[in-house]
Design a protein around this motif. Structure first.
Motif, short mmCIF file in Angstrom:
data_model
loop_
_atom_site.label_atom_id
_atom_site.label_comp_id
_atom_site.label_asym_id
_atom_site.label_seq_id
_atom_site.Cartn_x
_atom_site.Cartn_y
_atom_site.Cartn_z
N GLN A 191 13.16 -7.68 10.92
CA GLN A 191 12.62 -6.71 11.64
C GLN A 191 12.09 -5.40 10.72
OE1 GLN A 191 12.30 -6.67 15.06
NE2 GLN A 191 12.46 -9.06 14.77
N LYS A 195 8.45 -4.17 10.94
CA LYS A 195 7.88 -2.81 11.22
C LYS A 195 6.98 -2.35 10.42
CE LYS A 195 11.49 -0.11 10.89
NZ LYS A 195 11.33 1.07 9.76
N SER A 200 3.28 -5.87 15.46
CA SER A 200 3.30 -6.33 16.82
C SER A 200 4.33 -7.33 16.93
CB SER A 200 2.06 -7.12 16.94
OG SER A 200 1.73 -8.24 16.10
N THR A 202 7.48 -6.58 16.40
CA THR A 202 8.84 -5.77 16.69
C THR A 202 8.61 -4.71 17.71
OG1 THR A 202 10.44 -4.62 15.71
CG2 THR A 202 8.23 -4.35 14.55
N ASP A 203 9.84 -4.34 18.14
CA ASP A 203 9.45 -3.19 19.02
C ASP A 203 10.30 -1.67 18.43
OD1 ASP A 203 8.60 -4.58 21.52
OD2 ASP A 203 10.63 -5.62 21.56
N ASN A 205 10.27 1.32 16.24
CA ASN A 205 9.51 2.53 15.30
C ASN A 205 10.38 3.27 14.49
OD1 ASN A 205 6.91 2.14 17.01
ND2 ASN A 205 8.38 3.29 18.75
#
Length: 224
Positions: A191, A195, A200, A202-203, A205
């Motif tokens: 992840q 990042k 696109s 991973t969610d 920030n």
């Protein structure tokens, strides 16, 4: 509490190197600059010749410490996981609440690293980015079984075992603590990589979001 670990020295399995890099200024220079160079050009393009040019030495001097660049990568990743273990033990040894201890452990092993002044010749932040990008290359090899027998990955396995023990303290009946912990640690690396490079996929920030996700994932799973 700081005094308890003030003389701590990270120990690396001696099977991984030919000569201990911590035993000389050149050895420490090799480690320091190999981290920076691998981060700059990637492990695929990294060579001992390029490293020798960078530090003003010779390839043969580097080969006195490491048989090949794979061995050097294993050393670097083992150092990183040893450092993670040190942080885990240092920060949790005085804690008595199992859930709090587990949450802190998950934070330590999933968060992107910060600089640690206790180890002046190692840039832990840059080393962390190498582990995120390159760790799987240290064990996805044909030689993994033999290297495992020689203890190359003992530190990582011990770290997984420590966090798994914290899960067992929270819920002794949970049947898959090691599988869960190894999935979380390696998933966090993926992840972090996504990042930085493949957003696109991973969610997340920021690091706090990622850490909170894995805390919630683990606690929900073991208390289901």
């Amino acid at each position: 509490m700081q005094g308890l670990f003030s003389n701590f020295k990270i120990q690396i399995n001696e099977n991984i190197y030919l000569k201990d890099p911590e035993s000389s200024k050149l050895g420490k220079k090799i480690i320091d600059h190999s981290i920076l160079l691998i981060d700059e050009i990637g492990f695929e393009h990294f060579t001992f010749k390029k490293l020798a040019d960078k530090i003003g030495s010779t390839e043969s001097s580097i080969y006195r410490y490491f048989e090949n660049k794979h061995q050097l990568l294993v050393y670097l990743t083992d150092w990183y996981w040893s450092w993670m273990e040190y942080k885990l033990v240092f920060n949790t040894h005085n804690m008595s609440n199992p859930s709090s201890k587990l949450e802190l452990a998950l934070e330590i092993v999933t968060m992107a690293p910060e600089k640690d002044e206790n180890f002046s010749h190692i840039n832990e932040v840059v080393l962390g980015s190498i582990v995120i990008s390159e760790f799987s290359k240290s064990y996805l090899t044909k030689e993994v079984d033999q290297e495992n027998k020689e203890g190359y990955f003992a530190t990582f396995k011990r770290l997984v075992g420590r966090v798994a023990q914290f899960i067992t303290e929270v819920n002794p009946q949970y049947p898959h603590p090691r599988s869960l912990v190894s999935t979380v640690i390696q998933g966090a690396l993926h992840q972090q990589y996504s990042k930085a490079h493949l957003p696109s996929l991973t969610d997340f920030n920021d690091n706090k979001e990622l850490v909170d996700f894995y805390k919630q994932l683990v606690l929900t799973q073991i208390n289901a």
